[in-house]
Design an enzyme around this catalytic site. Structure first.
Site, PDB file in Angstrom:
ATOM      1  N   ARG A  82      37.979  38.032 -52.177  1.00 20.70           N
ATOM      2  CA  ARG A  82      39.140  37.689 -51.362  1.00 20.70           C
ATOM      3  C   ARG A  82      38.950  36.507 -50.424  1.00 20.70           C
ATOM      4  O   ARG A  82      39.929  35.970 -49.898  1.00 20.70           O
ATOM      5  CB  ARG A  82      39.571  38.913 -50.536  1.00 20.70           C
ATOM      6  CG  ARG A  82      40.307  39.933 -51.372  1.00 20.70           C
ATOM      7  CD  ARG A  82      40.995  40.956 -50.492  1.00 20.70           C
ATOM      8  NE  ARG A  82      40.046  41.956 -50.034  1.00 20.70           N
ATOM      9  CZ  ARG A  82      40.365  42.945 -49.193  1.00 20.70           C
ATOM     10  NH1 ARG A  82      41.600  43.041 -48.703  1.00 20.70           N
ATOM     11  NH2 ARG A  82      39.463  43.829 -48.833  1.00 20.70           N
ATOM     12  N   ARG A 113      29.761  40.193 -54.679  1.00 24.89           N
ATOM     13  CA  ARG A 113      31.212  40.024 -54.539  1.00 24.89           C
ATOM     14  C   ARG A 113      31.595  38.548 -54.402  1.00 24.89           C
ATOM     15  O   ARG A 113      32.533  38.199 -53.667  1.00 24.89           O
ATOM     16  CB  ARG A 113      31.717  40.834 -53.335  1.00 24.89           C
ATOM     17  CG  ARG A 113      32.992  41.611 -53.632  1.00 24.89           C
ATOM     18  CD  ARG A 113      33.522  42.366 -52.408  1.00 24.89           C
ATOM     19  NE  ARG A 113      32.715  43.505 -52.039  1.00 24.89           N
ATOM     20  CZ  ARG A 113      32.638  44.029 -50.807  1.00 24.89           C
ATOM     21  NH1 ARG A 113      33.354  43.497 -49.825  1.00 24.89           N
ATOM     22  NH2 ARG A 113      31.885  45.068 -50.551  1.00 24.89           N
ATOM     23  N   ASP A 147      35.131  46.798 -61.054  1.00 23.51           N
ATOM     24  CA  ASP A 147      34.962  47.708 -59.926  1.00 23.51           C
ATOM     25  C   ASP A 147      34.151  48.900 -60.391  1.00 23.51           C
ATOM     26  O   ASP A 147      34.272  49.309 -61.553  1.00 23.51           O
ATOM     27  CB  ASP A 147      36.329  48.174 -59.416  1.00 23.51           C
ATOM     28  CG  ASP A 147      36.188  48.931 -58.105  1.00 23.51           C
ATOM     29  OD1 ASP A 147      36.145  48.272 -57.053  1.00 23.51           O
ATOM     30  OD2 ASP A 147      36.066  50.173 -58.136  1.00 23.51           O
ATOM     31  N   TYR A 160      32.462  59.114 -54.744  1.00 20.21           N
ATOM     32  CA  TYR A 160      33.897  58.894 -54.916  1.00 20.21           C
ATOM     33  C   TYR A 160      34.563  60.054 -55.647  1.00 20.21           C
ATOM     34  O   TYR A 160      35.686  60.446 -55.335  1.00 20.21           O
ATOM     35  CB  TYR A 160      34.153  57.583 -55.662  1.00 20.21           C
ATOM     36  CG  TYR A 160      34.057  56.375 -54.771  1.00 20.21           C
ATOM     37  CD1 TYR A 160      35.091  56.052 -53.899  1.00 20.21           C
ATOM     38  CD2 TYR A 160      32.928  55.571 -54.773  1.00 20.21           C
ATOM     39  CE1 TYR A 160      35.011  54.947 -53.066  1.00 20.21           C
ATOM     40  CE2 TYR A 160      32.834  54.463 -53.940  1.00 20.21           C
ATOM     41  CZ  TYR A 160      33.883  54.157 -53.089  1.00 20.21           C
ATOM     42  OH  TYR A 160      33.799  53.065 -52.270  1.00 20.21           O
ATOM     43  N   ARG A 179      45.092  37.017 -57.888  1.00 23.48           N
ATOM     44  CA  ARG A 179      45.445  38.407 -57.636  1.00 23.48           C
ATOM     45  C   ARG A 179      46.944  38.561 -57.426  1.00 23.48           C
ATOM     46  O   ARG A 179      47.558  39.529 -57.889  1.00 23.48           O
ATOM     47  CB  ARG A 179      44.668  38.906 -56.415  1.00 23.48           C
ATOM     48  CG  ARG A 179      44.912  40.357 -56.142  1.00 23.48           C
ATOM     49  CD  ARG A 179      43.959  40.887 -55.103  1.00 23.48           C
ATOM     50  NE  ARG A 179      44.532  42.080 -54.496  1.00 23.48           N
ATOM     51  CZ  ARG A 179      43.826  42.998 -53.879  1.00 23.48           C
ATOM     52  NH1 ARG A 179      42.524  42.871 -53.761  1.00 23.48           N
ATOM     53  NH2 ARG A 179      44.406  44.049 -53.349  1.00 23.48           N
TER      54      ARG A 179
END
Lengths: 370, 370
Positions: free
Chosen positions: B33, B29, B79, B155, B42
């Site tokens: 962020r 990652r 993702d 998921y 973003r």
């Protein structure tokens, strides 16, 4: 007042690596929300802490699962956060949420203010232990417990459950000195807490290192295992009735460190479902006549969501995975105490628990008859 | 159009167990962020999926960490849930929450409706791979990736992240036939997805088994590992430029099953922070001249919250734990690719990442000079 003699000692025998007629079992969180009678008691008590702080309620709910299922041990109904609460951090349980501490320990001043609390503040726990032991009347042994120093520290720093343990790990990596100070106080507190439970009548004690598994290799040994060892070194060996008091250590997520845990001064190692029982037995279970640890665990609690026929299959797989039971009553050897790999889910149908208990007892008897 | 030749092949060499001048590193990652420039992109894109579905934005954010830090590999910005989305399950990211699927797969009818999706629906991903590879212009290699069949199934059944995986485990234990059907479709989908990434220019591919570690021993092998193996069996061995394409498998929480993972047809095993690198090297790293797996990992991402001096210490511990680097360029041997044990935290100061990268490169060079 002396307690009644023990009618079913299979759990304690297995803790001592002595042969038993079947594999004894109990279930983590066996007194819990999956039982309608527990829900009813909790509704009457008004809250979780209302149950845990009342001697009568704690006794009532501890015995509830034993009324339904022929389990081989009882475990004190309480919560690991009674200890930070006694340290003055202010525990509360909001409805529908997890536990929360009013004060957190994140800086030098908060760490400096920490101390081993007066055990009198935890008297309600020790009174519950004595009451439960009397109510059990020798039916099965009573297990006392505490959170591990590290697991308590997680809550004390985070203030609540966490999905990444960022704050406690941040403190640990930034200020290891402060973390060691917290852990030393926690270890001495946990030791005093468990000794008082033993004095009150606990016949075995278990340290729940529920969050040890979030630590990195190296950090686990330094920040969790070392302080569990510090607890064990301070524990009384003998209970109120003169019997030895087996010590159980359970680290959720601890499978990578089983070999490190071998050196712990405890009789039993608890395993979660990621561990392979055959490998664990080979690694730490010991030989017949030699030293070793009894193993406790490790079925996935979510197996209990499946239909009974599948539960029976999974139970047999776990028992087969441990392998041939030790049956020579003249000496010690590798033993297994059946349990879940973690607490039972609130969504478990009680009838499924009955199927699991029956499967463990009957299949493990059959294993012994070869 | 041919791609530019590779200026820094240290990552690919280490994947192939070839000696390098220093231990190459990248960070799971790494485009994320914690970087203000990522936050700005973003904000302009409007959402996470706005970034991931735009070739230009995906290219821009993939390259951002490389502008700041001398990392040795880039990884496609995307993702793992692009795949269930292409299957028609409807992916959305609510602000401040995790991803969520509009449709879930929990019963026979939903499973019967599943199929390997047309890869044209994932064209935006493959276009991004080609665009990023061009933009990299040979600076470092580009890693493509996918979630593992099991992780995608988590998921698809839960519909979102979970803290207990109750629904997916309930289905697995109750209806293993349905779960195997889901996993077979997922495996064939993941293989097609990764092959299309290879065709678009990916120079290595990684399978993220982010939730393999929640499975019980036995279930992991049957429901996760077997389907990762099914993916690997279908992958193209050669990339668009004729080079081999190393395959990396990372199971979060997989430390108990390292020996099982040895049989996977991949070059690299990713390790989380619970693994001991020395033991892992002894178990699966192989000898000089013999077969084995390269190891990737495994520092705790929360180390990056500590001051730089402590980060340097922890980096050295991880490099020392792997042990003496393989330096003989005439043959293969055990190699290490430095990485985090999981994705970088959004709370990480970028300056701390710079300290980590510098420490890995300088200390690992010094290790090689004895």
């Amino acid at each position: 007042m002396p307690f009644a003699p023990l009618a079913n000692d299979s759990f304690l025998r297995a803790c001592r690596r002595q042969a038993t007629d079947y594999t004894p079992l109990w279930l983590m969180r066996q007194a819990g929300r999956y039982l309608p009678e527990y829900q009813a008691s909790r509704a009457r008590a008004g809250s979780f802490m209302g149950l845990a702080t009342s001697v009568d309620y704690a006794t009532e709910v501890t015995l509830q699962p034993l009324e339904r299922f022929p389990l081989d041990a009882a475990i004190l109904f309480s919560d690991i956060l009674t200890v930070p609460d006694a340290m003055g951090l202010g525990l509360s349980f909001a409805e529908g949420e997890g536990p929360r501490l009013a004060k957190v320990v994140r800086d030098e001043a908060a760490v400096a203010a920490l101390a081993v609390p007066d055990m009198a503040r935890l008297r309600y726990v020790f009174d519950a232990v004595a009451s439960i032991r009397r109510a059990l009347n020798g039916r099965v042994p009573l297990i006392g417990f505490s959170g591990s120093p590290w697991t308590l520290a997680c809550y004390m720093v985070e203030g609540q459950g966490s999905d990444d343990y960022r704050l406690v790990k941040g403190l640990m990596y930034s200020r290891p000195d402060l973390m060691h100070r917290i852990l030393a106080i926690n270890a001495d507190t946990v030791a005093a807490y468990l000794n008082a439970q033993i004095d009150a009548g606990a016949q075995a004690v278990m340290v729940f290192d529920s969050w040890g598994g979030v630590l990195a290799d190296g950090a686990f040994q330094a920040f969790s295992l070392a302080y569990t060892a510090r607890v064990l070194a301070q524990l009384q060996r003998t209970g109120v009735d003169g019997s030895d008091v087996p010590r159980i250590v359970f680290t959720k997520g601890g499978a990578p460190w089983l070999q490190d845990m071998q050196s712990l001064d405890c009789q039993v190692l608890g395993l979660d479902w990621t561990a392979n029982l055959a490998s664990a037995r080979a690694l730490v279970g010991g030989a017949v006549g030699g030293p070793g640890k009894a193993l406790q665990g490790n079925i996935d609690p979510h197996v209990l969501l499946a239909p009974p026929a599948r539960i029976v299959q999974q139970v047999q797989q776990v028992l087969d995975s441990f392998g041939p039971p030790h049956t020579d009553r003249s000496t010690t050897g590798p033993t297994h105490i059946f349990n879940l790999g973690h607490g039972i889910s609130q969504f478990t149908p009680p009838a499924h628990v009955a199927a699991l208990v029956e499967a463990v007892h009957s299949y493990s008897r059959a294993q012994r008859q070869g």
